[in-house]
Design a protein around this motif. Sequence first.
Motif, PDB file in Angstrom:
ATOM      1  N   ILE A  70      79.699  40.487 -23.251  1.00 49.64           N
ATOM      2  CA  ILE A  70      79.325  41.237 -22.050  1.00 49.64           C
ATOM      3  C   ILE A  70      80.319  42.378 -21.816  1.00 49.64           C
ATOM      4  CG2 ILE A  70      79.143  41.138 -19.522  1.00 49.64           C
ATOM      5  CD1 ILE A  70      78.034  38.276 -19.870  1.00 49.64           C
ATOM      6  N   TYR A  71      81.599  42.105 -21.954  1.00 46.71           N
ATOM      7  CA  TYR A  71      82.626  43.135 -21.775  1.00 46.71           C
ATOM      8  C   TYR A  71      82.370  44.315 -22.713  1.00 46.71           C
ATOM      9  CZ  TYR A  71      87.185  45.350 -21.362  1.00 46.71           C
ATOM     10  OH  TYR A  71      88.194  46.257 -21.156  1.00 46.71           O
ATOM     11  N   LYS A  72      82.059  44.013 -23.971  1.00 43.67           N
ATOM     12  CA  LYS A  72      81.825  45.090 -24.940  1.00 43.67           C
ATOM     13  C   LYS A  72      80.576  45.890 -24.580  1.00 43.67           C
ATOM     14  CE  LYS A  72      81.724  46.327 -29.727  1.00 43.67           C
ATOM     15  NZ  LYS A  72      82.189  45.982 -31.040  1.00 43.67           N
ATOM     16  N   ARG A  73      79.517  45.202 -24.118  1.00 39.16           N
ATOM     17  CA  ARG A  73      78.311  45.924 -23.731  1.00 39.16           C
ATOM     18  C   ARG A  73      78.555  46.811 -22.515  1.00 39.16           C
ATOM     19  NH1 ARG A  73      74.253  42.008 -22.377  1.00 39.16           N
ATOM     20  NH2 ARG A  73      75.668  40.299 -22.762  1.00 39.16           N
ATOM     21  N   VAL A  74      79.372  46.353 -21.586  1.00 38.53           N
ATOM     22  CA  VAL A  74      79.649  47.131 -20.367  1.00 38.53           C
ATOM     23  C   VAL A  74      80.565  48.314 -20.665  1.00 38.53           C
ATOM     24  CG1 VAL A  74      80.779  47.053 -18.110  1.00 38.53           C
ATOM     25  CG2 VAL A  74      79.292  45.183 -18.798  1.00 38.53           C
ATOM     26  N   THR A  75      81.652  48.073 -21.407  1.00 36.42           N
ATOM     27  CA  THR A  75      82.666  49.117 -21.604  1.00 36.42           C
ATOM     28  C   THR A  75      82.522  49.896 -22.906  1.00 36.42           C
ATOM     29  OG1 THR A  75      84.228  47.645 -22.722  1.00 36.42           O
ATOM     30  CG2 THR A  75      84.334  47.752 -20.303  1.00 36.42           C
ATOM     31  N   GLY A  76      81.870  49.282 -23.889  1.00 36.90           N
ATOM     32  CA  GLY A  76      81.788  49.911 -25.204  1.00 36.90           C
ATOM     33  C   GLY A  76      83.002  49.628 -26.072  1.00 36.90           C
ATOM     34  N   HIS A  77      83.930  48.810 -25.567  1.00 35.45           N
ATOM     35  CA  HIS A  77      85.152  48.473 -26.303  1.00 35.45           C
ATOM     36  C   HIS A  77      85.304  46.957 -26.389  1.00 35.45           C
ATOM     37  CE1 HIS A  77      86.363  52.646 -25.873  1.00 35.45           C
ATOM     38  NE2 HIS A  77      86.120  52.556 -24.569  1.00 35.45           N
ATOM     39  N   ASP A  78      85.980  46.514 -27.445  1.00 32.46           N
ATOM     40  CA  ASP A  78      86.276  45.092 -27.578  1.00 32.46           C
ATOM     41  C   ASP A  78      87.291  44.678 -26.520  1.00 32.46           C
ATOM     42  OD1 ASP A  78      84.637  44.557 -29.775  1.00 32.46           O
ATOM     43  OD2 ASP A  78      86.172  45.216 -31.186  1.00 32.46           O
ATOM     44  N   LEU A  79      87.170  43.463 -26.025  1.00 32.49           N
ATOM     45  CA  LEU A  79      88.139  42.899 -25.097  1.00 32.49           C
ATOM     46  C   LEU A  79      89.321  42.414 -25.914  1.00 32.49           C
ATOM     47  CD1 LEU A  79      88.977  41.905 -22.283  1.00 32.49           C
ATOM     48  CD2 LEU A  79      87.742  39.794 -22.769  1.00 32.49           C
ATOM     49  N   VAL A  80      90.497  42.927 -25.601  1.00 33.19           N
ATOM     50  CA  VAL A  80      91.707  42.532 -26.306  1.00 33.19           C
ATOM     51  C   VAL A  80      92.616  41.843 -25.302  1.00 33.19           C
ATOM     52  CG1 VAL A  80      93.713  43.334 -27.603  1.00 33.19           C
ATOM     53  CG2 VAL A  80      91.507  44.489 -27.872  1.00 33.19           C
ATOM     54  N   LEU A  81      92.893  40.584 -25.558  1.00 36.29           N
ATOM     55  CA  LEU A  81      93.772  39.815 -24.695  1.00 36.29           C
ATOM     56  C   LEU A  81      95.118  39.653 -25.378  1.00 36.29           C
ATOM     57  CD1 LEU A  81      91.246  37.055 -23.623  1.00 36.29           C
ATOM     58  CD2 LEU A  81      91.886  39.109 -22.369  1.00 36.29           C
ATOM     59  N   LYS A  82      96.168  39.897 -24.629  1.00 35.39           N
ATOM     60  CA  LYS A  82      97.512  39.782 -25.176  1.00 35.39           C
ATOM     61  C   LYS A  82      98.318  38.825 -24.320  1.00 35.39           C
ATOM     62  CE  LYS A  82      97.485  44.547 -26.746  1.00 35.39           C
ATOM     63  NZ  LYS A  82      98.105  45.866 -26.630  1.00 35.39           N
ATOM     64  N   LYS A  83      99.289  38.207 -24.939  1.00 35.48           N
ATOM     65  CA  LYS A  83     100.188  37.331 -24.217  1.00 35.48           C
ATOM     66  C   LYS A  83     101.012  38.175 -23.248  1.00 35.48           C
ATOM     67  CE  LYS A  83     104.031  34.189 -24.820  1.00 35.48           C
ATOM     68  NZ  LYS A  83     105.051  33.707 -25.744  1.00 35.48           N
ATOM     69  N   ARG A  84     101.084  37.731 -22.016  1.00 38.35           N
ATOM     70  CA  ARG A  84     101.832  38.444 -20.999  1.00 38.35           C
ATOM     71  C   ARG A  84     103.330  38.187 -21.199  1.00 38.35           C
ATOM     72  NH1 ARG A  84     100.428  38.452 -14.628  1.00 38.35           N
ATOM     73  NH2 ARG A  84     101.829  40.139 -14.106  1.00 38.35           N
ATOM     74  N   ALA A  85     104.125  39.229 -21.019  1.00 36.08           N
ATOM     75  CA  ALA A  85     105.571  39.096 -21.158  1.00 36.08           C
ATOM     76  C   ALA A  85     106.127  38.257 -20.013  1.00 36.08           C
ATOM     77  CB  ALA A  85     106.213  40.476 -21.145  1.00 36.08           C
ATOM     78  N   THR A  86     107.183  37.534 -20.304  1.00 34.14           N
ATOM     79  CA  THR A  86     107.852  36.762 -19.258  1.00 34.14           C
ATOM     80  C   THR A  86     108.631  37.721 -18.368  1.00 34.14           C
ATOM     81  OG1 THR A  86     109.857  36.447 -20.564  1.00 34.14           O
ATOM     82  CG2 THR A  86     108.110  34.783 -20.814  1.00 34.14           C
ATOM     83  N   ALA A  87     109.105  37.250 -17.218  1.00 34.74           N
ATOM     84  CA  ALA A  87     109.893  38.082 -16.308  1.00 34.74           C
ATOM     85  C   ALA A  87     111.153  38.596 -17.011  1.00 34.74           C
ATOM     86  CB  ALA A  87     110.257  37.292 -15.066  1.00 34.74           C
ATOM     87  N   GLU A  88     111.761  37.751 -17.835  1.00 33.18           N
ATOM     88  CA  GLU A  88     112.958  38.162 -18.562  1.00 33.18           C
ATOM     89  C   GLU A  88     112.640  39.273 -19.563  1.00 33.18           C
ATOM     90  OE1 GLU A  88     112.032  34.814 -18.463  1.00 33.18           O
ATOM     91  OE2 GLU A  88     113.386  34.292 -16.829  1.00 33.18           O
ATOM     92  N   GLU A  89     111.535  39.134 -20.274  1.00 31.19           N
ATOM     93  CA  GLU A  89     111.145  40.159 -21.257  1.00 31.19           C
ATOM     94  C   GLU A  89     110.805  41.465 -20.558  1.00 31.19           C
ATOM     95  OE1 GLU A  89     109.174  37.282 -24.705  1.00 31.19           O
ATOM     96  OE2 GLU A  89     107.940  37.959 -23.022  1.00 31.19           O
ATOM     97  N   GLU A  90     110.128  41.414 -19.411  1.00 33.49           N
ATOM     98  CA  GLU A  90     109.815  42.631 -18.667  1.00 33.49           C
ATOM     99  C   GLU A  90     111.080  43.320 -18.169  1.00 33.49           C
ATOM    100  OE1 GLU A  90     106.956  41.896 -15.581  1.00 33.49           O
ATOM    101  OE2 GLU A  90     105.382  41.359 -17.012  1.00 33.49           O
ATOM    102  N   ALA A  91     112.035  42.534 -17.674  1.00 32.50           N
ATOM    103  CA  ALA A  91     113.296  43.095 -17.202  1.00 32.50           C
ATOM    104  C   ALA A  91     114.049  43.739 -18.353  1.00 32.50           C
ATOM    105  CB  ALA A  91     114.146  42.008 -16.552  1.00 32.50           C
ATOM    106  N   GLU A  92     114.016  43.097 -19.515  1.00 29.60           N
ATOM    107  CA  GLU A  92     114.701  43.644 -20.683  1.00 29.60           C
ATOM    108  C   GLU A  92     114.063  44.962 -21.113  1.00 29.60           C
ATOM    109  OE1 GLU A  92     115.196  42.152 -25.196  1.00 29.60           O
ATOM    110  OE2 GLU A  92     115.871  40.733 -23.660  1.00 29.60           O
ATOM    111  N   LEU A  93     112.729  45.012 -21.103  1.00 26.44           N
ATOM    112  CA  LEU A  93     112.034  46.253 -21.464  1.00 26.44           C
ATOM    113  C   LEU A  93     112.307  47.363 -20.472  1.00 26.44           C
ATOM    114  CD1 LEU A  93     108.583  44.844 -22.630  1.00 26.44           C
ATOM    115  CD2 LEU A  93     110.317  45.923 -24.055  1.00 26.44           C
TER     116      LEU A  93
END
Length: 67
Positions: free
Chosen positions: A40-63
């Motif tokens: 459904i996502y692809k039909r609505v947007t025309g793009h594949d749905l790509v799910l990624k692992k969310r960074a932890t608070a520590e990783e976000e702070a480091e970035l």
Amino acid sequence: MGIAELYEPIADGTEDSIYISKSYDPSSHFETTTDDVKDIYKRVTGHDLVLKKRATAEEEAELAGLN
């Protein structure tokens, strides 16, 4: 064991912008439901749905250079 009717939409929604999911089946881990949502996502947007692992608070702070 039982018999359950499963339904799926006649149209794909591209002409009328009405996107309907298929009936949910009893499969484990929601595999077919996940595939349907991605379709459904692809039909609505025309793009594949790509799910990624969310960074932890520590990783976000480091970035962000906060450490």
